[in-house]
Design an enzyme around this catalytic site. Structure first.
Site, PDB file in Angstrom:
ATOM      1  N   GLU A  77       0.911  -0.935  -0.081  1.00 55.57           N
ATOM      2  CA  GLU A  77       0.178   0.150   0.182  1.00 55.57           C
ATOM      3  C   GLU A  77       0.978   1.005   0.095  1.00 55.57           C
ATOM      4  OE1 GLU A  77      -3.538   0.549   2.691  1.00 55.57           O
ATOM      5  OE2 GLU A  77      -2.330   2.172   3.310  1.00 55.57           O
ATOM      6  N   ASN A 131     -20.644  -7.341   9.990  1.00 61.14           N
ATOM      7  CA  ASN A 131     -20.307  -6.497   9.015  1.00 61.14           C
ATOM      8  C   ASN A 131     -19.485  -6.706   7.988  1.00 61.14           C
ATOM      9  OD1 ASN A 131     -20.849  -3.654   8.357  1.00 61.14           O
ATOM     10  ND2 ASN A 131     -18.590  -3.273   8.762  1.00 61.14           N
ATOM     11  N   LYS A 190     -20.281  -7.193   3.728  1.00 63.83           N
ATOM     12  CA  LYS A 190     -19.359  -6.688   2.629  1.00 63.83           C
ATOM     13  C   LYS A 190     -19.130  -8.148   1.639  1.00 63.83           C
ATOM     14  CE  LYS A 190     -16.594  -3.917   5.864  1.00 63.83           C
ATOM     15  NZ  LYS A 190     -15.257  -3.484   6.235  1.00 63.83           N
TER      16      LYS A 190
END
Length: 306
Positions: free
Chosen positions: A29, A175, A179
């Site tokens: 990243e 959650n 996704k």
């Protein structure tokens, strides 16, 4: 737990990193640069890490789309010049569905086929996320929306130590499942510093029926004060022993880098011993620590890239 920890140890007399086969996949990243000097630093990191043949690299996206143009320019350059598969981050913060569609379509036209879809942090430190009146209310909604725009490959975030705003660890797992149900292909975890934290999280996801790839996010500590600040914001715990190891090194950057590399490499070796073969590195636009860890894990450039 004992079995996993024992796996991390090499047989007596054999160095911890001796002859690892390099059977790992890595990704990196970066964040978009704010100045010409930072642009040079970023591109130095990209070109030095590219020979390790990452599965993909990703470029972050500032709060409220504040780095939208710089993110797009960085991703486009990585694809065009470094010839690497690049993923662009995209968030829900302060953006309508039409605005997100426009950004996503622009990415697709630039050759971007992979998006890291995130709800995004509040624009005010310590504030609460509020969805745009015409926007997406969650990362799961964003994933579904992006899949309806184009057949993007989509990565999402996961939190081994639970998202700071989650009602509970179980609700956080629910959650994440939403996704994946919306179409996400993999999850990348927030950084953490305990192998067992990841193993327990992986077991919890398996028990919840989640079988998609979960990439551990690795943050080699190059700046201790910055890491403490980031950890406080995202709910990651820095072990006391690790904090103590960095004491007295603020003015000794060379020694600090050696300590950081040692800690992160041993951490990755323990994950490797527990079956992990995919690693995502938060580089902070610096190549040295991530490259060194990949080297210790047995990864080598090939041919004229060596």
């Amino acid at each position: 737990m004992t079995f996993r920890l024992n796996q991390a140890a090499a047989p007596a007399g054999v160095p911890l990193f001796a002859d690892l086969p390099g059977d790992v996949n890595v990704s990196f990243e970066f964040f978009p640069p704010k100045s010409e000097k930072m642009e040079e630093q970023l591109w130095d990191a990209v070109t030095r890490l590219a020979p390790l043949r990452p599965e993909f690299v990703s470029v972050t996206y500032g709060a409220g789309g504040s780095t939208r143009e710089r993110t797009h320019a960085t991703v486009a350059r990585i694809i065009a010049e470094a010839k690497l598969p690049a993923a662009a981050h995209l968030t829900c913060v302060e953006a309508s569905r039409d605005e997100i569609r426009a950004v996503a379509e622009q990415y697709w036209e630039a050759g971007v086929r992979h998006i890291v879809a995130l709800r995004g942090d509040p624009t005010t430190p310590g504030g609460r996320f509020e969805a745009h009146p015409d926007g997406y209310a969650s990362a799961a909604d964003l994933v579904a929306g992006l899949k309806a725009i184009a057949p993007f490959e989509i990565s999402v975030a996961a939190y081994p130590e639970t998202h700071p705003e989650a009602l509970s660890a179980d609700s956080d797992v629910d959650n994440l499942k939403r996704k994946f149900d919306a179409g996400a292909d993999r999850a990348i975890t927030q950084f953490f510093f305990s192998p067992e934290c990841f193993f327990e999280f992986r077991d919890k996801l398996a028990a919840a029926g989640i079988d998609r790839p979960i990439l551990p996010g690795i943050l080699p500590v190059s700046n201790v004060a910055q890491t403490r600040k980031m950890a406080a914001m995202c709910g990651a715990r820095i072990p006391d022993w690790m904090d103590r190891l960095f004491e007295g090194l603020d003015e000794r950057p060379g020694a600090r880098k050696l300590v950081a590399a040692t800690i992160a490499a041993e951490f990755c070796r323990a994950l490797y011993a527990g079956g992990v073969r995919d690693f995502h590195f938060y580089t902070l636009n610096r190549a040295d620590l991530s490259y060194a860890i990949c080297h210790l894990l047995g990864l080598r450039p090939s041919g004229d890239e060596a």
